[in-house]
Write a protein that holds these residues in place. Structure first.
Motif, PDB file in Angstrom:
ATOM      1  N   SER A 375       0.936  -0.980   0.227  1.00  0.00           N
ATOM      2  CA  SER A 375      -0.175  -0.058   0.067  1.00  0.00           C
ATOM      3  C   SER A 375       0.858   1.185  -0.044  1.00  0.00           C
ATOM      4  O   SER A 375       1.912   1.351   0.648  1.00  0.00           O
ATOM      5  N   ASN A 376       0.493   2.263  -0.647  1.00  0.00           N
ATOM      6  CA  ASN A 376       1.410   3.474  -1.091  1.00  0.00           C
ATOM      7  C   ASN A 376       0.565   4.586  -0.381  1.00  0.00           C
ATOM      8  O   ASN A 376      -0.537   4.824  -1.078  1.00  0.00           O
ATOM      9  N   VAL A 377       1.151   5.277   0.524  1.00  0.00           N
ATOM     10  CA  VAL A 377       0.298   6.263   1.127  1.00  0.00           C
ATOM     11  C   VAL A 377       1.238   7.844   1.163  1.00  0.00           C
ATOM     12  O   VAL A 377       2.447   7.809   1.478  1.00  0.00           O
ATOM     13  N   LYS A 378       0.685   8.677   0.805  1.00  0.00           N
ATOM     14  CA  LYS A 378       1.308  10.210   0.819  1.00  0.00           C
ATOM     15  C   LYS A 378       1.466  10.651   2.173  1.00  0.00           C
ATOM     16  O   LYS A 378       0.944  10.366   3.019  1.00  0.00           O
ATOM     17  N   LEU A 379       2.647  10.947   2.470  1.00  0.00           N
ATOM     18  CA  LEU A 379       2.986  11.521   3.512  1.00  0.00           C
ATOM     19  C   LEU A 379       2.581  13.115   3.692  1.00  0.00           C
ATOM     20  O   LEU A 379       2.777  13.712   2.557  1.00  0.00           O
ATOM     21  N   PRO A 380       2.363  13.751   4.897  1.00  0.00           N
ATOM     22  CA  PRO A 380       1.732  15.125   5.041  1.00  0.00           C
ATOM     23  C   PRO A 380       2.896  16.065   5.169  1.00  0.00           C
ATOM     24  O   PRO A 380       3.283  16.752   5.882  1.00  0.00           O
ATOM     25  N   ILE A 381       3.825  16.012   3.981  1.00  0.00           N
ATOM     26  CA  ILE A 381       5.064  16.728   3.734  1.00  0.00           C
ATOM     27  C   ILE A 381       4.910  17.660   2.494  1.00  0.00           C
ATOM     28  O   ILE A 381       4.805  16.790   1.444  1.00  0.00           O
ATOM     29  N   GLU A 382       4.805  18.951   2.557  1.00  0.00           N
ATOM     30  CA  GLU A 382       4.756  19.972   1.402  1.00  0.00           C
ATOM     31  C   GLU A 382       6.065  20.280   0.852  1.00  0.00           C
ATOM     32  O   GLU A 382       6.938  20.903   1.697  1.00  0.00           O
ATOM     33  N   LEU A 386       9.139  23.145   2.279  1.00  0.00           N
ATOM     34  CA  LEU A 386      10.716  22.604   2.515  1.00  0.00           C
ATOM     35  C   LEU A 386      11.642  23.342   1.778  1.00  0.00           C
ATOM     36  O   LEU A 386      12.951  23.764   2.231  1.00  0.00           O
ATOM     37  N   ASP A 387      11.421  23.590   0.621  1.00  0.00           N
ATOM     38  CA  ASP A 387      12.041  24.555  -0.312  1.00  0.00           C
ATOM     39  C   ASP A 387      12.331  25.807   0.469  1.00  0.00           C
ATOM     40  O   ASP A 387      13.442  26.478   0.418  1.00  0.00           O
ATOM     41  N   ILE A 388      11.503  26.467   1.016  1.00  0.00           N
ATOM     42  CA  ILE A 388      11.680  27.593   1.758  1.00  0.00           C
ATOM     43  C   ILE A 388      12.231  27.534   2.841  1.00  0.00           C
ATOM     44  O   ILE A 388      13.170  28.402   2.972  1.00  0.00           O
ATOM     45  N   MET A 389      12.187  26.739   3.431  1.00  0.00           N
ATOM     46  CA  MET A 389      12.823  26.355   4.629  1.00  0.00           C
ATOM     47  C   MET A 389      14.227  26.171   4.431  1.00  0.00           C
ATOM     48  O   MET A 389      15.137  26.821   4.960  1.00  0.00           O
ATOM     49  N   VAL A 390      14.753  25.446   3.388  1.00  0.00           N
ATOM     50  CA  VAL A 390      16.210  25.252   2.833  1.00  0.00           C
ATOM     51  C   VAL A 390      16.796  26.599   2.194  1.00  0.00           C
ATOM     52  O   VAL A 390      17.861  26.834   2.804  1.00  0.00           O
ATOM     53  N   VAL A 395      21.042  26.592   3.103  1.00  0.00           N
ATOM     54  CA  VAL A 395      21.853  25.647   2.644  1.00  0.00           C
ATOM     55  C   VAL A 395      21.551  25.031   1.203  1.00  0.00           C
ATOM     56  O   VAL A 395      20.539  25.221   0.575  1.00  0.00           O
ATOM     57  N   ASN A 396      22.607  24.693   0.511  1.00  0.00           N
ATOM     58  CA  ASN A 396      22.606  24.331  -0.767  1.00  0.00           C
ATOM     59  C   ASN A 396      22.389  22.692  -0.805  1.00  0.00           C
ATOM     60  O   ASN A 396      23.154  21.992  -0.427  1.00  0.00           O
ATOM     61  N   LEU A 397      21.046  22.575  -1.364  1.00  0.00           N
ATOM     62  CA  LEU A 397      20.608  21.021  -1.686  1.00  0.00           C
ATOM     63  C   LEU A 397      20.340  20.919  -3.037  1.00  0.00           C
ATOM     64  O   LEU A 397      19.543  21.491  -3.562  1.00  0.00           O
ATOM     65  N   PRO A 398      20.782  19.781  -3.741  1.00  0.00           N
ATOM     66  CA  PRO A 398      20.663  19.592  -5.181  1.00  0.00           C
ATOM     67  C   PRO A 398      18.897  19.213  -5.235  1.00  0.00           C
ATOM     68  O   PRO A 398      18.459  19.507  -6.355  1.00  0.00           O
ATOM     69  N   ASP A 399      18.459  18.405  -4.137  1.00  0.00           N
ATOM     70  CA  ASP A 399      16.983  17.981  -4.320  1.00  0.00           C
ATOM     71  C   ASP A 399      16.573  17.909  -2.802  1.00  0.00           C
ATOM     72  O   ASP A 399      16.973  16.877  -2.125  1.00  0.00           O
ATOM     73  N   GLU A 462      14.901  19.556  11.739  1.00  0.00           N
ATOM     74  CA  GLU A 462      15.979  18.777  12.167  1.00  0.00           C
ATOM     75  C   GLU A 462      16.864  18.236  11.096  1.00  0.00           C
ATOM     76  O   GLU A 462      18.147  17.861  11.207  1.00  0.00           O
ATOM     77  N   PHE A 463      16.214  17.769   9.843  1.00  0.00           N
ATOM     78  CA  PHE A 463      17.158  17.346   8.702  1.00  0.00           C
ATOM     79  C   PHE A 463      18.184  18.515   8.474  1.00  0.00           C
ATOM     80  O   PHE A 463      19.318  18.282   7.941  1.00  0.00           O
ATOM     81  N   LEU A 464      17.858  19.598   8.457  1.00  0.00           N
ATOM     82  CA  LEU A 464      18.631  20.846   8.143  1.00  0.00           C
ATOM     83  C   LEU A 464      19.580  20.860   9.408  1.00  0.00           C
ATOM     84  O   LEU A 464      21.164  21.235   8.889  1.00  0.00           O
ATOM     85  N   ASP A 465      19.559  20.779  10.410  1.00  0.00           N
ATOM     86  CA  ASP A 465      20.372  20.860  11.485  1.00  0.00           C
ATOM     87  C   ASP A 465      21.571  19.620  11.207  1.00  0.00           C
ATOM     88  O   ASP A 465      22.753  19.900  11.457  1.00  0.00           O
ATOM     89  N   ASP A 466      21.100  18.548  10.880  1.00  0.00           N
ATOM     90  CA  ASP A 466      22.034  17.316  10.713  1.00  0.00           C
ATOM     91  C   ASP A 466      22.714  17.456   9.361  1.00  0.00           C
ATOM     92  O   ASP A 466      24.129  17.174   9.486  1.00  0.00           O
ATOM     93  N   ILE A 467      22.330  18.330   8.391  1.00  0.00           N
ATOM     94  CA  ILE A 467      22.907  18.597   7.321  1.00  0.00           C
ATOM     95  C   ILE A 467      24.246  19.729   7.705  1.00  0.00           C
ATOM     96  O   ILE A 467      25.355  19.496   7.489  1.00  0.00           O
ATOM     97  N   LYS A 468      23.928  20.280   8.517  1.00  0.00           N
ATOM     98  CA  LYS A 468      24.691  21.562   8.961  1.00  0.00           C
ATOM     99  C   LYS A 468      25.824  20.959   9.766  1.00  0.00           C
ATOM    100  O   LYS A 468      27.002  21.306   9.619  1.00  0.00           O
ATOM    101  N   LYS A 469      25.656  19.990  10.663  1.00  0.00           N
ATOM    102  CA  LYS A 469      26.643  19.304  11.467  1.00  0.00           C
ATOM    103  C   LYS A 469      27.693  18.382  10.521  1.00  0.00           C
ATOM    104  O   LYS A 469      28.832  18.328  10.797  1.00  0.00           O
TER     105      LYS A 469
END
Length: 472
Positions: A375-382, A386-390, A395-399, A462-469
């Protein structure tokens, strides 16, 4: 808050659990499907396996004992076992899987995995300049790379039928027919088509039966990638009669890795001249001069096709010999239909539960939903958010989608002792859950809670914090 998996087993030690299982077997009884079945498998007590065969599969403790039996036999008398005993046991396995798939035993051989078989097919065929290979956007990534490689080393060209799920099965078949007829009208020859039984990511059943029939009518060789086939959906290859069929047994059939059945009808066996790698079973074409190449293995009265695949270099072939035990185990717990029905229904209700809990949607449409153990279910993540947060974090992220997918995957494994496959699809991130006989709906209720918690942690950055570390 740390959400731990529900108690998967009781607190008995492993030897005690094994003894209890042996007693239940001798009494002719089994645990019912659901959480009680976990004690038959070898998971850590604190691990919740929600991706049984999305990737690598697993097998019950009973089958482990069979595997070790053959491994020990091989070590006790290596040459005797490998040269003389192993082929006889292998024939027993070929007979068992042939009966399950309803094909002649002399059409079924084993390879380590589905990708190996797809390689064998495409590398075995001879391609001319106007030849075409057709495949669908749902193809497994490794197999698409095989197609790409073949178009580098041969004159063949490939055609990819683009689409996004969900689409009607009728559209997929008609689009396939349209593409083939268009190529023929332009003087091209569509030599082979590759399509799934159940696609991997996202996990959705394909209309492989209708596509196989369309191939036959259009004069195209059908190569069915049933990596998620045997033990998952009902298969009658005797009636379907594809040109090439492969299915991983280590995914849904409760057989150890790596083990896949490769079925080639007699009419096409001459096309598969070599295994991968080429080994002692290969018969070179006769030359005008020079001696033939000897084979150090015992002479065989089996067909060249069977002999070719019987020994392909020195590997641990013990998983191939576990096929009869895997099929017998499945019969002892209710049989193929009972297992299919339980897993299909659980996948459907799990998807509905997750989509409700997450406030999102299920990918499948009514035609396909509930026809596989996924079963394939969409996550509640827009992703736009996230692009605006990045951007604000500079932070430079390719994707960003791939970055968040990988972060979620790592956190599930390291902090929540589980795994669910994630895919970026249709501008969103989707979770693919896999139903199995040792799971029940409460497990997916638990999964919904950790997914909600993880998505909240994403929005906290939190994912941005981990990238910065990592880069600091």
């Amino acid at each position: 808050m740390t959400i731990r998996p529900p108690n998967a087993t009781n607190e008995q030690s492993l030897p005690v659990r094994e003894k209890r299982l042996e007693q239940s077997i001798s009494n002719g009884s089994r645990p019912t499907f659901g959480r009680a079945m976990r004690s038959e498998f070898m998971f850590d007590d604190d691990f919740m396996n929600l991706n049984h065969v999305g990737s690598f599969g697993t097998y019950p403790r009973e089958i482990r004992n069979v595997l070790r039996h053959y491994q020990e036999k091989s070590e006790a008398r290596p040459d005797q076992f490998i040269r003389y005993d192993y082929p006889k046991h292998l024939d027993e396995s070929r007979t068992a899987i042939a009966k399950l798939l309803n094909v002649p035993v002399d059409t079924a051989v084993f390879v380590p995995n589905a990708t190996t078989a797809v390689n064998t097919v495409l590398r075995g065929l001879t391609f001319a300049p106007n030849d075409r290979i057709i495949y669908f956007a749902s193809i497994y990534g490794a197999c698409e790379k095989v197609v790409a490689y073949i178009t580098e080393i041969t004159p063949a060209e490939s055609i990819k039928i683009e689409f996004e799920h969900p689409v009607p099965n009728e559209w997929l078949v008609q689009e396939f027919r349209r593409v083939v007829q268009k190529e023929k009208s332009e003087g091209k020859n569509v030599k082979v088509a590759i399509f799934d039984v159940v696609s991997s990511m996202p996990g959705i059943r394909m209309p492989f039966e209708d596509l196989t029939r369309a191939c036959r009518e259009l004069g195209v060789l059908s190569c069915i990638d049933g990596a998620h086939g045997v033990g998952h959906v009902e298969l009658d290859l005797g009636s379907l009669d594809p040109d090439f069929f492969v299915s991983n047994c280590h995914k849904w059939l409760f057989v150890p890795r790596g083990c896949a059945v490769f079925v080639v009808p007699t009419r096409n066996q001459e096309l598969m001249r070599s295994t991968i790698p080429t080994s002692h079973g290969f018969t070179p074409k006769p030359r005008l001069s020079g001696k033939g190449i000897g084979n150090p293995l015992p002479l065989s009265n089996k067909s060249p096709f069977i002999t070719n695949f019987e020994f392909v270099g020195t590997i641990d072939n013990s998983p191939y010999l576990c096929i009869p035990a895997g099929i017998e185990y499945r019969s002892s717990i209710g049989g193929e239909k009972a297992i299919r029905d339980y897993c299909f229904n659980l996948a459907k209700t799990a998807g509905q539960l997750l989509s409700t809990e997450l406030g999102t949607e299920i990918l499948e449409d009514e035609e396909n939903h509930g026809n596989s153990n996924f079963s394939n279910v969409k996550l509640p993540i827009e992703l736009n958010r996230l692009d605006i947060m990045v951007e604000n974090a500079q932070v430079n992220l390719p994707d960003v989608g791939i970055t968040v997918r990988d972060w979620l995957t790592m956190r599930m494994v390291r902090e929540y002792s589980t795994f669910m496959a994630l895919i970026g699809y249709k501008g969103a991130i989707w979770i693919r859950v896999s139903a199995q006989i040792y799971l029940e709906l409460a497990d997916f209720k638990w999964a919904a809670e950790i997914l909600k918690e993880l998505c909240g942690r994403v929005y906290k950055g939190e994912f941005l914090d981990d990238i910065k570390k990592t880069v600091s």
